[in-house]
Design a protein around this motif. Structure first.
Motif, PDB file in Angstrom:
ATOM      1  N   TYR A 149      36.808  16.841  30.909  1.00  7.70           N
ATOM      2  CA  TYR A 149      36.933  17.772  31.967  1.00  7.70           C
ATOM      3  C   TYR A 149      38.408  17.332  32.679  1.00  7.70           C
ATOM      4  O   TYR A 149      39.331  18.075  32.983  1.00  7.70           O
ATOM      5  CB  TYR A 149      35.650  17.536  32.914  1.00  7.70           C
ATOM      6  N   ILE A 150      38.412  15.887  33.043  1.00 10.11           N
ATOM      7  CA  ILE A 150      39.782  15.288  33.474  1.00 10.11           C
ATOM      8  C   ILE A 150      40.943  15.853  32.766  1.00 10.11           C
ATOM      9  O   ILE A 150      42.126  16.018  33.139  1.00 10.11           O
ATOM     10  CB  ILE A 150      39.524  14.019  33.787  1.00 10.11           C
ATOM     11  N   GLY A 151      40.717  15.559  31.140  1.00  9.47           N
ATOM     12  CA  GLY A 151      41.736  15.876  30.378  1.00  9.47           C
ATOM     13  C   GLY A 151      42.482  17.246  30.699  1.00  9.47           C
ATOM     14  O   GLY A 151      43.609  17.490  30.712  1.00  9.47           O
ATOM     15  N   GLY A 152      41.496  18.225  30.809  1.00 10.89           N
ATOM     16  CA  GLY A 152      41.706  19.491  31.277  1.00 10.89           C
ATOM     17  C   GLY A 152      42.449  19.765  32.536  1.00 10.89           C
ATOM     18  O   GLY A 152      43.705  20.339  32.470  1.00 10.89           O
ATOM     19  N   ILE A 153      41.813  19.116  33.771  1.00  7.84           N
ATOM     20  CA  ILE A 153      42.633  19.390  34.858  1.00  7.84           C
ATOM     21  C   ILE A 153      43.996  18.783  35.075  1.00  7.84           C
ATOM     22  O   ILE A 153      44.882  19.383  35.755  1.00  7.84           O
ATOM     23  CB  ILE A 153      41.599  18.953  35.979  1.00  7.84           C
ATOM     24  N   SER A 154      44.029  17.529  34.349  1.00  7.86           N
ATOM     25  CA  SER A 154      45.109  16.901  34.220  1.00  7.86           C
ATOM     26  C   SER A 154      46.474  17.584  33.726  1.00  7.86           C
ATOM     27  O   SER A 154      47.643  17.721  34.344  1.00  7.86           O
ATOM     28  CB  SER A 154      45.143  15.515  33.658  1.00  7.86           C
TER      29      SER A 154
END
Lengths: 327, 513
Positions: A44-49
């Motif tokens: 999820y963090i990969g996506g938002i980053s």
């Protein structure tokens, strides 16, 4: 009919790519003995980053360079999720916190952080509150120009963005490193029996940190693919769904072998969307079909537990912290 | 042997662990092309001494010389660099890897990682010294002896010139032992220095060129095996008798309480851990069990308590209340305990099987009584009274009865455990190493408790490691040697040397006498 099957296969592969990134990353992590249940949060963090990176580049006003359009979100996703894995490593390896609790906390944390930034960004966009980075998405979706001309084969297998092929290459490379290099041998020993590895002169802490962080970074690319290629550069809070958990299930299904998870990801991807291809399903029976990947995982677990082949078992010290003094 | 160059020399090595002296002023020399055996009882500091050469520990005082030069060995890697390799007693190769993979594990060799080349090299080493090993075989398919072979080749692969083996024969069958010895002789003839830790006298005599004896951390002497025999070695090992003054009364009104008929027990690895064991424990008597660690003491107690499955034989309990004979083999541990057979088993980690470390004294009392009473709620009143009375009577030093047991010192933990078992007015008490790690005063408290129980007509079975204590405390001593009884002797008329011999000699050497 053949067209429907071809479309189904293509869609299965598309659905499988994020799972493949997630499971390859998690396999590398688990081979070091770390059970990172934070993978859904990390993806999820990969996506938002990547969204944040792309947003600042697109809104910086400079002439957009397609190469940078790809590289900036790519690095943001990789390092953003690596940072999450670093938190996990610090807590479990250095502070020896419980791995399950840490992982679950990280998943909750990652989703929360993702939603927070998603919310702030959408208020920046203003109009309707939806985030869309179409130009970045187009760069990620770019396919080989001649793919469409190669008939059914080209349409089914050559019409993906580069991230889909990269996921397979990474899985193959991970498989090769694990089985055919000194580093891979040492890593496997760390996950199986850290005390023995330590006595043989292997730096257990370093191997665990590196495997977990690199694994986290790779898993984060799954989030990147989902947002930039599959969705095409738009972010909605919660849009990633339960793909993170599916990636962890895929690790078990693939018996901790990255090579197996390539085909496994396509199978899981297919099972994930098969309800769309079965006509006349009600809303409730669709949900039953969505459970199929998990059912398959449970069946695999049952079979493996009965057969008890040593090669197919999880790393022996998976989930355990290593204390040198406790030997 | 004077013409052979010295491989390693130790001068005045001293090592403390807290207040315990593990090695005191030990001097030792081993030459190239020689097998030196280190002999000593459990806890005499053999392994500690060798660990200092292998880089696991660092000596507090003293010097180590390798080939005449003083060195400082701070890690296993330093030891490898000096061509010293140690095969530890509890080796654990990685199960899912093959033999060859285990051997190169952690090595930073130059060049590409090529398992084929490693396999060739392993085959070459195997051929040179007559090892039987398939380098491509996975470790989980291997026997214990094959795993040991891996460890030895691992050390040789790294170019070791000095090999230290810590009780290598403990896990081997007699045939495998003979094979290993042949290999070790090959290596000696190849010019390697070999140090082997053991407490089996016949092995020392048949294998080693010289033998160094340690006793309670002190260096006794080094002698040539050519002029030695088992009696001399046993005396060097156990030393002269030390008077302890434990109050021992004559047994009164003894009657048979527990009869064990030829029990056999095979463990999971297929090793026969108990072999045709028969004895009788009598009420009003302390039966001591002596033996080198791992000779079957634990298994014997566990079979009586119903925790181990036995392959054949029977255990008969003569119930003093009903006068009937009960067969314990087909009873659950709970039923056996109800009959009054109590195991106060104290394994190495002390809290292991008897007490729960994180629970307080009251809760630990309840581990034995939680099934009493009929309501769904626990009754804490009785356990609390019991805990208080144990604390007062046995002088347990604790802030309160609500203190978690793991916070207490070793002696106090032991008192709680033994106190709880005694409070249930048992008819048989089994205590394994109850005084291990305790100071003198606490040890005596435990010994006196056991003596009191004996006077009250309880059959006490006491597993001990200190022969002086066994001789002074017990009425009869049963000696175990690799799962067999080699003798049941009268503790009042036996010498330490006699027990030492029974503990260490093997059947072949017994037959030769």
């Amino acid at each position: 009919m053949i067209d429907i099957i071809a479309t189904f296969v293509k869609q299965a592969i598309i659905q499988g790519v994020p799972l493949l990134y997630g499971s390859t990353g998690e396999i590398i992590t688990e081979k070091s003995g770390n059970l990172n249940l934070g993978i859904p949060g990390i993806m999820y963090i990969g996506g938002i980053s990547s969204v944040i990176g792309a947003y600042f580049y697109e809104s910086s006003g400079v002439e957009l360079n397609p190469v940078l359009c790809v590289l900036i979100p790519l690095f943001c996703a990789f390092f953003g999720s690596m940072l999450m894995a670093l938190i996990y490593s610090f807590l479990t390896i250095t502070l020896r916190a419980n791995q399950n609790v840490t992982g679950l906390a990280l998943t909750t944390f990652g989703v929360g952080v993702g939603n927070f930034f998603g919310g702030s960004l959408s208020s920046l966009f203003g109009e309707g509150g939806s985030i869309s980075l179409i130009r970045t998405g187009e760069c990620f979706k770019a396919t080989l120009p001649f793919a469409d001309k190669l008939g059914l084969f080209g349409k089914t297998f050559l019409s993906f963005g580069f991230l889909a092929y990269l996921s397979i290459i990474i899985a193959l490379v991970a498989s090769w490193v694990l089985n055919h290099t000194r580093v891979g041998l040492n890593l496997r020993a760390v996950g199986e029996n850290p005390a023995t590895a330590d006595a043989a002169g292997i730096n257990v802490t370093r191997y665990k940190y590196l495997a977990t962080c690199i694994g986290g970074g790779i898993a984060g690319l799954g989030g990147l693919y989902f947002i930039m290629d599959y969705i095409g550069g738009a972010w909605t809070n919660g849009g990633f769904g339960d793909r993170g958990w599916l990636a962890i299930a895929l690790v078990i299904f693939a018996l901790w072998k990255p090579k197996h998870s390539i085909l496994g990801s396509i199978l899981f991807g297919g099972l994930y969307i098969v309800y769309l291809y079965i006509p006349g399903l009600s809303r409730s029976s669709q949900e039953i079909f969505k459970m199929l990947p998990y059912v398959v995982t449970i069946v695999v677990l049952v079979i493996m537990s009965i057969r008890k082949r040593h090669e197919n078992q999880p790393p022996a010290s998976l989930g355990l912290s290593y204390f040198r003094e406790e030997r | 042997m004077a013409e052979k160059p010295v491989a390693i020399e130790l001068k005045n090595i001293t090592k403390h662990f807290g207040s315990v002296v593990a090695n005191h002023q030990v001097c030792l020399k081993v030459h190239e092309g020689e097998i030196l055996s280190i002999l000593g009882e459990n806890g005499s500091g053999k392994t500690t001494l060798m660990n200092m050469i292998a880089g696991i520990y660092y000596p507090d005082e003293g010097q180590i010389f390798v080939k005449g030069e003083e060195v400082s060995i701070r890690s296993p890697k330093d030891a490898f660099d000096l061509k010293i390799g140690m095969i530890h007693q509890h080796f654990k190769p990685v199960d899912v890897l093959s033999a060859a993979e285990n051997i190169v594990l952690g090595l930073k060799e130059k060049g590409r990682y090529d398992l084929g080349r490693v396999t060739e090299e392993v085959r070459r080493i195997s051929a040179k010294y007559n090892f039987e090993i398939d380098p491509t075989k996975k470790v989980y398919e291997m026997s214990v002896s094959e795993k040991q072979t891996i460890e030895i080749i691992k050390v040789l692969y790294r170019g070791a010139e000095v090999l230290i083996l810590d009780e290598p024969t403990a896990v081997l069958t007699p045939q495998e032992t003979q094979k290993l010895f042949a290999i070790l002789r090959n290596m000696r003839d190849d010019g390697k220095a070999i140090i082997i830790i053991t407490h089996k006298l016949n092995e020392v005599l048949s294998l080693a060129d010289r033998v160094a004896v340690l006793r309670k951390g002190e260096y006794v002497d080094t002698i040539e095996t050519a002029g030695a025999n088992e009696a001399i070695l046993a005396e060097m090992m156990v030393g002269k008798k030390v008077a302890l003054n434990i109050a021992r009364s004559e047994p009164k009104n003894t009657q048979d309480r527990l009869t064990v008929h030829s029990i056999n027990c095979i463990n999971r690895e297929g090793v026969k851990v108990l072999n045709d064991i028969s004895f009788t424990a009598r009420a009003g008597e302390i039966l001591g069990i002596a033996g080198i660690a791992g000779s079957g003491q634990r298994e014997l107690l566990e079979t009586i308590a119903g925790l181990q499955y036995i392959n054949s034989g029977e255990i008969v309990y003569h119930d003093p209340k009903t006068g009937k004979d009960e067969d314990l083999c087909h009873k659950t541990p709970m039923q056996i305990r109800e009959l009054g057979v109590r195991l106060s088993f104290v394994p190495e980690d002390r809290l292991g099987m008897g007490l729960v470390g994180n629970m307080d004294i009251v809760d630990n009392m309840m581990l034995r009584s939680y099934q009493k009473g009929h309501s769904m709620f626990l009754k804490r009143k009785d356990p609390r009274t019991l805990a208080q009375s144990i604390i007062e009577q046995l002088e347990v030093v604790t802030p309160s009865a609500a203190t978690p047991v793991r916070r207490l010192s070793g002696g106090n933990v032991q008192k709680v455990l033994v106190g709880r078992e005694i409070a249930a007015s048992p008819t048989v008490i089994m205590a394994a190493y109850p005084a291990r790690g305790l100071d003198i005063n606490s040890s005596y408290t435990i010994y006196n408790l056991l003596s009191q129980q004996k006077e009250n007509g309880v059959a006490v079975i006491f597993v001990g490691e200190d022969l002086d204590v066994l001789i002074e405390l017990c009425d009869r001593i049963l000696v175990l040697n690799s799962g067999r009884i080699t003798g049941i002797v009268d503790a009042r008329h036996v010498t330490k040397e006699e027990i030492g011999l029974l503990m260490t000699k093997t059947e072949e050497s017994a037959a030769n006498e």
